[in-house]
Design a protein around this motif. Structure first.
Motif, PDB file in Angstrom:
ATOM      1  N   THR A   1       0.866  -1.175   0.000  1.00 57.21           N
ATOM      2  CA  THR A   1       0.000   0.000   0.000  1.00 57.21           C
ATOM      3  C   THR A   1       0.906   1.229   0.000  1.00 57.21           C
ATOM      4  O   THR A   1       2.115   1.123   0.232  1.00 57.21           O
ATOM      5  CB  THR A   1      -0.881   0.024   1.257  1.00 57.21           C
ATOM      6  N   PRO A   2       0.383   2.424  -0.254  1.00 55.52           N
ATOM      7  CA  PRO A   2       1.231   3.618  -0.197  1.00 55.52           C
ATOM      8  C   PRO A   2       1.957   3.757   1.147  1.00 55.52           C
ATOM      9  O   PRO A   2       3.132   4.140   1.189  1.00 55.52           O
ATOM     10  CB  PRO A   2       0.226   4.761  -0.420  1.00 55.52           C
ATOM     11  N   GLN A   3       1.263   3.436   2.252  1.00 55.88           N
ATOM     12  CA  GLN A   3       1.895   3.530   3.563  1.00 55.88           C
ATOM     13  C   GLN A   3       3.007   2.496   3.714  1.00 55.88           C
ATOM     14  O   GLN A   3       4.081   2.792   4.262  1.00 55.88           O
ATOM     15  CB  GLN A   3       0.852   3.323   4.666  1.00 55.88           C
ATOM     16  N   GLU A   4       2.766   1.288   3.224  1.00 58.75           N
ATOM     17  CA  GLU A   4       3.786   0.231   3.306  1.00 58.75           C
ATOM     18  C   GLU A   4       4.973   0.555   2.413  1.00 58.75           C
ATOM     19  O   GLU A   4       6.125   0.301   2.776  1.00 58.75           O
ATOM     20  CB  GLU A   4       3.167  -1.111   2.913  1.00 58.75           C
ATOM     21  N   ALA A   5       4.703   1.126   1.250  1.00 61.63           N
ATOM     22  CA  ALA A   5       5.791   1.510   0.350  1.00 61.63           C
ATOM     23  C   ALA A   5       6.666   2.588   0.983  1.00 61.63           C
ATOM     24  O   ALA A   5       7.903   2.560   0.860  1.00 61.63           O
ATOM     25  CB  ALA A   5       5.218   2.012  -0.973  1.00 61.63           C
ATOM     26  N   ALA A   6       6.037   3.512   1.706  1.00 59.29           N
ATOM     27  CA  ALA A   6       6.799   4.562   2.387  1.00 59.29           C
ATOM     28  C   ALA A   6       7.648   3.964   3.499  1.00 59.29           C
ATOM     29  O   ALA A   6       8.810   4.352   3.692  1.00 59.29           O
ATOM     30  CB  ALA A   6       5.847   5.612   2.956  1.00 59.29           C
ATOM     31  N   PHE A   7       7.078   3.009   4.235  1.00 55.99           N
ATOM     32  CA  PHE A   7       7.822   2.335   5.298  1.00 55.99           C
ATOM     33  C   PHE A   7       9.003   1.562   4.705  1.00 55.99           C
ATOM     34  O   PHE A   7      10.111   1.595   5.235  1.00 55.99           O
ATOM     35  CB  PHE A   7       6.906   1.392   6.068  1.00 55.99           C
TER      36      PHE A   7
ATOM     37  N   PRO B   1       2.339  -6.133  11.867  1.00 53.27           N
ATOM     38  CA  PRO B   1       2.965  -7.366  11.392  1.00 53.27           C
ATOM     39  C   PRO B   1       3.535  -7.252   9.979  1.00 53.27           C
ATOM     40  O   PRO B   1       4.604  -7.774   9.692  1.00 53.27           O
ATOM     41  CB  PRO B   1       1.822  -8.394  11.460  1.00 53.27           C
ATOM     42  N   ILE B   2       2.831  -6.552   9.089  1.00 57.35           N
ATOM     43  CA  ILE B   2       3.328  -6.439   7.721  1.00 57.35           C
ATOM     44  C   ILE B   2       4.583  -5.571   7.668  1.00 57.35           C
ATOM     45  O   ILE B   2       5.486  -5.802   6.859  1.00 57.35           O
ATOM     46  CB  ILE B   2       2.235  -5.902   6.762  1.00 57.35           C
ATOM     47  N   GLU B   3       4.668  -4.573   8.531  1.00 60.00           N
ATOM     48  CA  GLU B   3       5.891  -3.769   8.588  1.00 60.00           C
ATOM     49  C   GLU B   3       7.060  -4.610   9.066  1.00 60.00           C
ATOM     50  O   GLU B   3       8.189  -4.435   8.603  1.00 60.00           O
ATOM     51  CB  GLU B   3       5.674  -2.564   9.507  1.00 60.00           C
ATOM     52  N   ARG B   4       6.789  -5.533   9.969  1.00 56.74           N
ATOM     53  CA  ARG B   4       7.834  -6.449  10.420  1.00 56.74           C
ATOM     54  C   ARG B   4       8.328  -7.320   9.266  1.00 56.74           C
ATOM     55  O   ARG B   4       9.526  -7.552   9.112  1.00 56.74           O
ATOM     56  CB  ARG B   4       7.260  -7.320  11.547  1.00 56.74           C
ATOM     57  N   VAL B   5       7.397  -7.804   8.439  1.00 60.12           N
ATOM     58  CA  VAL B   5       7.770  -8.611   7.274  1.00 60.12           C
ATOM     59  C   VAL B   5       8.598  -7.787   6.294  1.00 60.12           C
ATOM     60  O   VAL B   5       9.615  -8.252   5.762  1.00 60.12           O
ATOM     61  CB  VAL B   5       6.503  -9.167   6.584  1.00 60.12           C
ATOM     62  N   ILE B   6       8.189  -6.561   6.058  1.00 59.44           N
ATOM     63  CA  ILE B   6       8.914  -5.677   5.144  1.00 59.44           C
ATOM     64  C   ILE B   6      10.338  -5.457   5.643  1.00 59.44           C
ATOM     65  O   ILE B   6      11.304  -5.499   4.864  1.00 59.44           O
ATOM     66  CB  ILE B   6       8.176  -4.331   4.985  1.00 59.44           C
ATOM     67  N   TRP B   7      10.480  -5.217   6.945  1.00 59.04           N
ATOM     68  CA  TRP B   7      11.818  -5.019   7.507  1.00 59.04           C
ATOM     69  C   TRP B   7      12.687  -6.249   7.282  1.00 59.04           C
ATOM     70  O   TRP B   7      13.845  -6.136   6.862  1.00 59.04           O
ATOM     71  CB  TRP B   7      11.737  -4.693   9.000  1.00 59.04           C
ATOM     72  N   GLN B   8      12.147  -7.431   7.540  1.00 60.41           N
ATOM     73  CA  GLN B   8      12.912  -8.662   7.358  1.00 60.41           C
ATOM     74  C   GLN B   8      13.343  -8.833   5.905  1.00 60.41           C
ATOM     75  O   GLN B   8      14.453  -9.295   5.627  1.00 60.41           O
ATOM     76  CB  GLN B   8      12.074  -9.867   7.810  1.00 60.41           C
ATOM     77  N   GLN B   9      12.475  -8.447   4.986  1.00 65.74           N
ATOM     78  CA  GLN B   9      12.823  -8.537   3.567  1.00 65.74           C
ATOM     79  C   GLN B   9      13.971  -7.593   3.224  1.00 65.74           C
ATOM     80  O   GLN B   9      14.894  -7.944   2.471  1.00 65.74           O
ATOM     81  CB  GLN B   9      11.599  -8.214   2.710  1.00 65.74           C
ATOM     82  N   GLU B  10      13.931  -6.398   3.755  1.00 64.83           N
ATOM     83  CA  GLU B  10      14.931  -5.400   3.415  1.00 64.83           C
ATOM     84  C   GLU B  10      16.260  -5.621   4.154  1.00 64.83           C
ATOM     85  O   GLU B  10      17.322  -5.295   3.623  1.00 64.83           O
ATOM     86  CB  GLU B  10      14.400  -3.994   3.726  1.00 64.83           C
TER      87      GLU B  10
END
Length: 414
Positions: free
Chosen positions: A6-12, A79-88
Protein backbone atom coordinates in the motif's frame (compact mmCIF):
# COMPACT_ATOMS: atom_id res chain seq x y z
CA UNK A 1 -4.62 -11.92 -2.74
CA UNK A 2 -2.76 -8.70 -3.44
CA UNK A 3 0.78 -8.66 -2.14
CA UNK A 4 1.66 -5.21 -3.49
CA UNK A 5 2.60 -2.57 -0.94
CA UNK A 6 0.00 0.00 0.00
CA UNK A 7 1.23 3.62 -0.20
CA UNK A 8 1.89 3.53 3.56
CA UNK A 9 3.79 0.23 3.31
CA UNK A 10 5.79 1.51 0.35
CA UNK A 11 6.80 4.56 2.39
CA UNK A 12 7.82 2.33 5.30
CA UNK A 13 9.83 0.09 2.95
CA UNK A 14 11.63 3.08 1.45
CA UNK A 15 12.47 4.42 4.91
CA UNK A 16 13.76 1.04 6.10
CA UNK A 17 15.77 0.47 2.92
CA UNK A 18 17.41 3.88 3.15
CA UNK A 19 18.30 3.44 6.81
CA UNK A 20 19.80 -0.02 6.24
CA UNK A 21 21.81 1.25 3.27
CA UNK A 22 23.25 4.06 5.40
CA UNK A 23 23.89 2.10 8.61
CA UNK A 24 24.41 -1.62 7.97
CA UNK A 25 27.92 -3.08 8.46
CA UNK A 26 28.50 -3.48 4.72
CA UNK A 27 32.03 -4.84 5.24
CA UNK A 28 30.46 -8.14 6.35
CA UNK A 29 27.70 -8.38 3.75
CA UNK A 30 29.40 -10.78 1.35
CA UNK A 31 30.46 -13.13 4.12
CA UNK A 32 26.96 -13.12 5.56
CA UNK A 33 25.45 -13.86 2.15
CA UNK A 34 27.72 -16.88 1.78
CA UNK A 35 27.14 -18.17 5.29
CA UNK A 36 24.58 -20.88 5.95
CA UNK A 37 22.80 -22.63 8.75
CA UNK A 38 25.61 -24.47 10.52
CA UNK A 39 28.40 -22.04 9.69
CA UNK A 40 28.13 -18.30 10.18
CA UNK A 41 31.59 -16.85 10.61
CA UNK A 42 33.27 -13.51 10.05
CA UNK A 43 36.96 -13.30 9.22
CA UNK A 44 38.88 -11.02 11.52
CA UNK A 45 35.83 -10.15 13.64
CA UNK A 46 33.95 -11.54 16.61
CA UNK A 47 30.47 -12.52 15.39
CA UNK A 48 28.84 -11.89 18.77
CA UNK A 49 30.34 -8.42 19.08
CA UNK A 50 29.31 -7.49 15.53
CA UNK A 51 25.78 -8.80 16.16
CA UNK A 52 25.40 -6.82 19.39
CA UNK A 53 26.71 -3.65 17.75
CA UNK A 54 24.25 -4.00 14.85
CA UNK A 55 21.34 -4.69 17.21
CA UNK A 56 22.23 -1.67 19.37
CA UNK A 57 22.40 0.56 16.29
CA UNK A 58 18.96 -0.66 15.24
CA UNK A 59 17.57 -0.09 18.73
CA UNK A 60 18.94 3.45 18.96
CA UNK A 61 17.17 4.32 15.70
CA UNK A 62 13.90 2.54 16.58
CA UNK A 63 14.34 -0.53 14.36
CA UNK A 64 14.75 -3.24 17.03
CA UNK A 65 11.96 -5.73 17.87
CA UNK A 66 9.59 -3.82 15.63
CA UNK A 67 6.43 -5.53 16.92
CA UNK A 68 7.20 -4.86 20.60
CA UNK A 69 5.58 -1.89 22.37
CA UNK A 70 7.69 1.27 22.36
CA UNK A 71 7.98 1.34 26.14
CA UNK A 72 9.79 -2.01 26.02
CA UNK A 73 12.27 -1.04 23.32
CA UNK A 74 10.20 -1.82 20.24
CA UNK A 75 8.49 0.27 17.58
CA UNK A 76 4.85 -0.77 17.88
CA UNK A 77 4.96 -1.71 14.21
CA UNK A 78 2.33 -3.73 12.36
CA UNK A 79 2.96 -7.37 11.39
CA UNK A 80 3.33 -6.44 7.72
CA UNK A 81 5.89 -3.77 8.59
CA UNK A 82 7.83 -6.45 10.42
CA UNK A 83 7.77 -8.61 7.27
CA UNK A 84 8.91 -5.68 5.14
CA UNK A 85 11.82 -5.02 7.51
CA UNK A 86 12.91 -8.66 7.36
CA UNK A 87 12.82 -8.54 3.57
CA UNK A 88 14.93 -5.40 3.42
CA UNK A 89 17.43 -6.40 6.12
CA UNK A 90 18.42 -9.38 3.98
CA UNK A 91 21.77 -10.97 4.83
CA UNK A 92 22.23 -8.74 7.87
CA UNK A 93 19.33 -10.54 9.55
CA UNK A 94 21.76 -13.43 10.12
CA UNK A 95 23.36 -11.27 12.80
CA UNK A 96 20.12 -11.53 14.76
CA UNK A 97 20.42 -15.29 15.26
CA UNK A 98 21.97 -14.91 18.73
CA UNK A 99 18.90 -12.94 19.84
CA UNK A 100 16.18 -15.20 18.44
CA UNK A 101 15.50 -16.95 21.76
CA UNK A 102 15.41 -13.74 23.78
CA UNK A 103 13.37 -11.75 21.28
CA UNK A 104 11.11 -14.55 20.08
CA UNK A 105 10.54 -16.60 23.25
CA UNK A 106 11.77 -15.05 26.51
CA UNK A 107 10.57 -11.54 25.69
CA UNK A 108 6.94 -12.54 24.99
CA UNK A 109 6.93 -14.66 28.17
CA UNK A 110 8.20 -11.74 30.25
CA UNK A 111 5.60 -9.42 28.69
CA UNK A 112 2.83 -11.84 29.60
CA UNK A 113 3.86 -12.70 33.17
CA UNK A 114 6.47 -10.29 34.60
CA UNK A 115 5.58 -7.26 36.70
CA UNK A 116 5.48 -3.80 35.14
CA UNK A 117 8.70 -2.69 36.83
CA UNK A 118 10.46 -5.86 35.67
CA UNK A 119 9.30 -5.34 32.09
CA UNK A 120 10.65 -1.79 32.06
CA UNK A 121 13.94 -2.96 33.57
CA UNK A 122 14.68 -6.10 31.57
CA UNK A 123 12.96 -5.78 28.19
CA UNK A 124 14.65 -2.66 26.69
CA UNK A 125 18.20 -4.09 27.18
CA UNK A 126 16.94 -7.36 25.69
CA UNK A 127 15.51 -5.56 22.65
CA UNK A 128 18.73 -3.59 22.12
CA UNK A 129 20.98 -6.65 22.30
CA UNK A 130 22.83 -5.37 25.35
CA UNK A 131 21.61 -8.40 27.27
CA UNK A 132 21.11 -11.88 25.81
CA UNK A 133 18.63 -14.40 27.16
CA UNK A 134 18.35 -18.20 26.95
CA UNK A 135 15.64 -20.76 27.65
CA UNK A 136 16.26 -23.47 30.27
CA UNK A 137 13.72 -26.23 29.63
CA UNK A 138 15.15 -29.52 28.28
CA UNK A 139 16.70 -32.11 30.59
CA UNK A 140 18.71 -35.33 30.04
CA UNK A 141 16.00 -37.63 31.44
CA UNK A 142 13.06 -35.82 29.86
CA UNK A 143 13.86 -35.77 26.16
CA UNK A 144 11.11 -33.88 24.35
CA UNK A 145 8.77 -34.36 27.32
CA UNK A 146 9.15 -30.91 28.89
CA UNK A 147 6.81 -31.86 31.73
CA UNK A 148 9.13 -34.74 32.64
CA UNK A 149 11.74 -32.36 34.07
CA UNK A 150 13.40 -33.04 37.43
CA UNK A 151 15.15 -29.77 38.29
CA UNK A 152 13.77 -28.91 41.74
CA UNK A 153 12.87 -25.53 43.19
CA UNK A 154 12.30 -25.64 46.95
CA UNK A 155 10.90 -22.73 48.94
CA UNK A 156 13.41 -21.13 51.29
CA UNK A 157 12.36 -17.99 53.15
CA UNK A 158 11.41 -15.32 50.61
CA UNK A 159 13.09 -17.19 47.78
CA UNK A 160 13.76 -20.55 46.17
CA UNK A 161 16.71 -22.97 46.06
CA UNK A 162 17.32 -24.59 42.66
CA UNK A 163 19.11 -27.89 42.07
CA UNK A 164 19.25 -29.88 38.85
CA UNK A 165 20.51 -29.94 35.28
CA UNK A 166 19.39 -28.63 31.89
CA UNK A 167 20.74 -29.66 28.50
CA UNK A 168 20.71 -28.46 24.88
CA UNK A 169 20.44 -24.87 26.09
CA UNK A 170 21.22 -22.71 23.05
CA UNK A 171 23.50 -19.75 23.76
CA UNK A 172 23.78 -20.33 27.52
CA UNK A 173 27.55 -19.70 27.37
CA UNK A 174 27.06 -16.09 26.24
CA UNK A 175 23.67 -15.34 27.85
CA UNK A 176 23.11 -12.87 30.66
CA UNK A 177 19.67 -14.08 31.76
CA UNK A 178 17.46 -17.10 31.26
CA UNK A 179 13.92 -18.29 31.89
CA UNK A 180 13.89 -21.48 33.95
CA UNK A 181 11.17 -24.13 34.30
CA UNK A 182 11.37 -26.14 37.53
CA UNK A 183 9.44 -28.72 39.53
CA UNK A 184 8.01 -27.35 42.76
CA UNK A 185 5.54 -30.10 43.68
CA UNK A 186 6.68 -33.67 42.94
CA UNK A 187 3.46 -35.04 44.45
CA UNK A 188 1.30 -33.40 41.77
CA UNK A 189 0.81 -34.79 38.25
CA UNK A 190 3.76 -33.83 36.11
CA UNK A 191 2.06 -30.94 34.26
CA UNK A 192 0.65 -29.43 37.46
CA UNK A 193 3.68 -29.20 39.73
CA UNK A 194 5.87 -26.85 37.66
CA UNK A 195 6.87 -23.22 38.28
CA UNK A 196 8.65 -20.75 35.99
CA UNK A 197 11.35 -18.27 37.02
CA UNK A 198 13.89 -16.00 35.39
CA UNK A 199 17.44 -15.69 36.66
CA UNK A 200 20.85 -14.12 36.16
CA UNK A 201 23.06 -16.67 34.40
CA UNK A 202 26.03 -15.41 36.43
CA UNK A 203 24.33 -16.43 39.69
CA UNK A 204 26.39 -18.40 42.20
CA UNK A 205 25.93 -22.13 41.65
CA UNK A 206 25.27 -21.94 37.90
CA UNK A 207 27.79 -23.94 35.85
CA UNK A 208 27.73 -23.96 32.03
CA UNK A 209 29.46 -26.58 29.86
CA UNK A 210 29.36 -26.12 26.05
CA UNK A 211 28.61 -29.23 23.98
CA UNK A 212 30.89 -29.92 21.01
CA UNK A 213 28.82 -30.61 17.89
CA UNK A 214 29.58 -32.56 14.73
CA UNK A 215 30.03 -29.32 12.79
CA UNK A 216 32.79 -28.21 15.17
CA UNK A 217 30.73 -25.50 16.83
CA UNK A 218 29.16 -25.33 20.30
CA UNK A 219 25.73 -23.75 20.02
CA UNK A 220 24.28 -25.94 22.78
CA UNK A 221 25.20 -26.32 26.44
CA UNK A 222 24.70 -28.32 29.60
CA UNK A 223 23.73 -26.13 32.56
CA UNK A 224 24.06 -27.31 36.17
CA UNK A 225 22.33 -25.72 39.18
CA UNK A 226 23.77 -26.31 42.64
CA UNK A 227 21.91 -24.56 45.47
CA UNK A 228 21.14 -21.58 43.24
CA UNK A 229 19.04 -19.00 45.10
CA UNK A 230 16.31 -17.13 43.21
CA UNK A 231 14.08 -14.50 44.90
CA UNK A 232 10.34 -15.12 44.68
CA UNK A 233 10.03 -11.78 42.88
CA UNK A 234 11.59 -13.50 39.84
CA UNK A 235 8.80 -16.04 39.62
CA UNK A 236 6.72 -15.86 36.43
CA UNK A 237 3.11 -16.81 36.99
CA UNK A 238 1.63 -18.67 39.94
CA UNK A 239 3.35 -21.42 41.90
CA UNK A 240 2.71 -24.80 40.24
CA UNK A 241 1.21 -23.10 37.17
CA UNK A 242 4.47 -23.15 35.21
CA UNK A 243 3.07 -25.38 32.48
CA UNK A 244 0.59 -22.71 31.41
CA UNK A 245 3.38 -20.13 31.48
CA UNK A 246 5.61 -22.39 29.41
CA UNK A 247 2.94 -22.70 26.70
CA UNK A 248 3.47 -19.03 25.87
CA UNK A 249 7.19 -19.73 25.48
CA UNK A 250 6.73 -22.94 23.50
CA UNK A 251 4.20 -21.52 21.05
CA UNK A 252 6.43 -18.52 20.39
CA UNK A 253 9.41 -20.85 20.12
CA UNK A 254 7.85 -22.91 17.35
CA UNK A 255 6.81 -19.78 15.51
CA UNK A 256 10.28 -18.22 15.83
CA UNK A 257 12.17 -21.35 14.80
CA UNK A 258 9.76 -22.33 12.02
CA UNK A 259 9.73 -18.85 10.55
CA UNK A 260 13.42 -18.18 11.09
CA UNK A 261 15.10 -21.32 9.75
CA UNK A 262 16.91 -20.78 6.45
CA UNK A 263 15.91 -23.90 4.51
CA UNK A 264 18.80 -23.66 2.05
CA UNK A 265 16.55 -23.63 -1.04
CA UNK A 266 17.84 -20.34 -2.54
CA UNK A 267 21.41 -21.59 -2.05
CA UNK A 268 20.58 -24.93 -3.67
CA UNK A 269 18.91 -23.24 -6.65
CA UNK A 270 21.96 -21.04 -7.21
CA UNK A 271 24.26 -24.03 -6.76
CA UNK A 272 22.38 -26.09 -9.36
CA UNK A 273 22.43 -23.15 -11.77
CA UNK A 274 26.23 -23.23 -11.79
CA UNK A 275 27.17 -26.86 -11.12
CA UNK A 276 28.40 -28.81 -14.15
CA UNK A 277 27.42 -32.48 -14.27
CA UNK A 278 28.68 -35.00 -16.82
CA UNK A 279 25.97 -34.05 -19.32
CA UNK A 280 25.66 -30.33 -18.64
CA UNK A 281 24.40 -27.90 -16.03
CA UNK A 282 22.53 -29.47 -13.12
CA UNK A 283 19.66 -27.00 -13.56
CA UNK A 284 19.01 -28.43 -17.06
CA UNK A 285 18.60 -31.98 -15.76
CA UNK A 286 14.90 -32.92 -15.58
CA UNK A 287 15.35 -34.88 -12.34
CA UNK A 288 17.13 -31.97 -10.66
CA UNK A 289 14.43 -29.57 -11.84
CA UNK A 290 11.74 -31.87 -10.42
CA UNK A 291 13.46 -31.85 -7.02
CA UNK A 292 13.84 -28.08 -7.10
CA UNK A 293 10.16 -27.67 -7.96
CA UNK A 294 9.11 -29.75 -4.97
CA UNK A 295 11.25 -27.71 -2.60
CA UNK A 296 10.08 -24.44 -4.18
CA UNK A 297 6.50 -25.38 -3.30
CA UNK A 298 7.49 -26.18 0.29
CA UNK A 299 9.47 -22.94 0.63
CA UNK A 300 6.45 -20.99 -0.61
CA UNK A 301 4.20 -22.82 1.83
CA UNK A 302 6.51 -21.97 4.72
CA UNK A 303 6.56 -18.33 3.71
CA UNK A 304 2.79 -17.89 3.62
CA UNK A 305 2.13 -20.08 6.66
CA UNK A 306 4.45 -17.75 8.56
CA UNK A 307 2.55 -14.74 7.22
CA UNK A 308 -0.73 -16.21 8.46
CA UNK A 309 0.79 -16.61 11.91
CA UNK A 310 1.97 -12.99 11.89
CA UNK A 311 -1.53 -11.86 10.87
CA UNK A 312 -2.97 -13.79 13.82
CA UNK A 313 -0.57 -12.01 16.15
CA UNK A 314 -1.75 -8.67 14.77
CA UNK A 315 -5.24 -9.53 16.05
CA UNK A 316 -3.92 -10.12 19.55
CA UNK A 317 -4.00 -13.90 19.33
CA UNK A 318 -1.39 -16.11 20.97
CA UNK A 319 0.71 -18.15 18.52
CA UNK A 320 -1.13 -21.42 18.05
CA UNK A 321 -0.22 -25.08 17.50
CA UNK A 322 -0.29 -24.60 13.72
CA UNK A 323 3.16 -23.03 14.03
CA UNK A 324 4.48 -26.56 14.55
CA UNK A 325 3.93 -27.03 10.80
CA UNK A 326 6.68 -24.55 9.95
CA UNK A 327 9.09 -26.07 12.44
CA UNK A 328 8.45 -29.61 11.14
CA UNK A 329 8.72 -28.76 7.44
CA UNK A 330 11.73 -26.44 7.74
CA UNK A 331 13.72 -28.86 9.89
CA UNK A 332 13.39 -31.83 7.56
CA UNK A 333 13.71 -29.69 4.43
CA UNK A 334 17.15 -28.32 5.26
CA UNK A 335 18.49 -31.80 5.98
CA UNK A 336 17.10 -33.18 2.70
CA UNK A 337 18.41 -30.22 0.68
CA UNK A 338 21.90 -30.46 2.17
CA UNK A 339 22.05 -34.21 1.55
CA UNK A 340 20.88 -33.79 -2.05
CA UNK A 341 23.45 -31.07 -2.73
CA UNK A 342 26.19 -33.36 -1.46
CA UNK A 343 24.93 -36.19 -3.67
CA UNK A 344 25.19 -33.88 -6.69
CA UNK A 345 28.80 -33.14 -5.77
CA UNK A 346 29.72 -36.82 -5.92
CA UNK A 347 33.09 -37.66 -4.38
CA UNK A 348 33.73 -33.96 -3.76
CA UNK A 349 30.89 -34.04 -1.25
CA UNK A 350 33.21 -35.54 1.37
CA UNK A 351 35.25 -32.32 1.43
CA UNK A 352 34.07 -29.87 4.06
CA UNK A 353 36.79 -27.22 4.24
CA UNK A 354 35.63 -23.81 2.95
CA UNK A 355 38.74 -23.56 0.78
CA UNK A 356 38.34 -26.97 -0.85
CA UNK A 357 34.69 -27.93 -1.10
CA UNK A 358 32.10 -26.90 -3.66
CA UNK A 359 30.13 -23.84 -2.47
CA UNK A 360 32.73 -23.38 0.28
CA UNK A 361 31.44 -26.43 2.18
CA UNK A 362 28.11 -24.71 2.80
CA UNK A 363 25.96 -27.80 2.38
CA UNK A 364 28.27 -29.99 4.44
CA UNK A 365 27.96 -27.52 7.31
CA UNK A 366 24.19 -27.42 6.85
CA UNK A 367 23.92 -31.21 6.98
CA UNK A 368 25.99 -31.50 10.14
CA UNK A 369 23.86 -28.85 11.88
CA UNK A 370 20.50 -30.14 10.59
CA UNK A 371 19.89 -32.82 13.28
CA UNK A 372 20.08 -30.11 15.93
CA UNK A 373 17.46 -28.10 14.07
CA UNK A 374 15.12 -31.08 14.01
CA UNK A 375 15.50 -31.59 17.76
CA UNK A 376 15.51 -28.03 19.13
CA UNK A 377 12.07 -26.66 19.88
CA UNK A 378 10.62 -30.18 19.84
CA UNK A 379 11.42 -33.26 17.75
CA UNK A 380 9.63 -34.14 14.52
CA UNK A 381 7.57 -36.72 16.41
CA UNK A 382 6.42 -34.13 18.96
CA UNK A 383 5.52 -31.71 16.16
CA UNK A 384 3.47 -34.38 14.38
CA UNK A 385 1.59 -35.19 17.58
CA UNK A 386 0.80 -31.50 18.14
CA UNK A 387 -0.41 -31.05 14.56
CA UNK A 388 -2.48 -34.25 14.71
CA UNK A 389 -4.12 -33.57 18.06
CA UNK A 390 -4.39 -29.78 18.27
CA UNK A 391 -4.71 -28.75 14.62
CA UNK A 392 -6.45 -31.71 12.96
CA UNK A 393 -8.41 -32.76 16.05
CA UNK A 394 -7.35 -36.42 15.91
CA UNK A 395 -7.54 -38.59 19.04
CA UNK A 396 -4.61 -38.10 21.37
CA UNK A 397 -2.09 -40.75 22.37
CA UNK A 398 -2.91 -42.77 25.47
CA UNK A 399 -0.95 -41.21 28.36
CA UNK A 400 -0.86 -43.56 31.31
CA UNK A 401 1.02 -41.03 33.45
CA UNK A 402 -1.37 -38.13 32.86
CA UNK A 403 -2.96 -37.96 36.33
CA UNK A 404 -0.29 -39.84 38.28
CA UNK A 405 1.76 -37.91 40.89
CA UNK A 406 5.16 -37.23 39.38
CA UNK A 407 7.05 -39.02 42.17
CA UNK A 408 4.92 -42.14 41.56
CA UNK A 409 5.75 -42.44 37.86
CA UNK A 410 8.01 -45.51 37.38
CA UNK A 411 11.48 -44.80 36.03
CA UNK A 412 14.22 -47.14 34.91
CA UNK A 413 16.56 -48.12 37.72
CA UNK A 414 14.15 -47.53 40.59
Amino acid sequence: MNFDDTPQEAAFRAEAKAWIAANAPKQYEEELKKSSLGRTELKGANLLEVAKAWQKRKADAGWACLHWPREYGGRGATPIERVIWQQEEGAFSKLSYVFIIGHGMCGPTMMAFAGDDQKRKYLPPLASGEKIWCQLFSEPAGGSDVAGLRTRAQKSGDGWIINGQKIWTSGAHYSDYGILLTRTDPEAPKHKGLTMFFLDMKSKGVEIKPIKQANGQSDFNEVYFTDVRIPDAQRLGAVNDGWNVSLTTLMNERMSIGAGVATGFPELFEFCSNLMLEDGLAIDDRNVRSKLAQWAVRASGLKYTSMRAISALSKGERPGPENSIGKLVAGSMIQDIAAYAMDLQGAAGVLSGPGDAEAAGKFQAMLLRAPGTRVEGGTDEIMRNIIAERVLGLPGDIRVDKDVPFNKIPTKGR
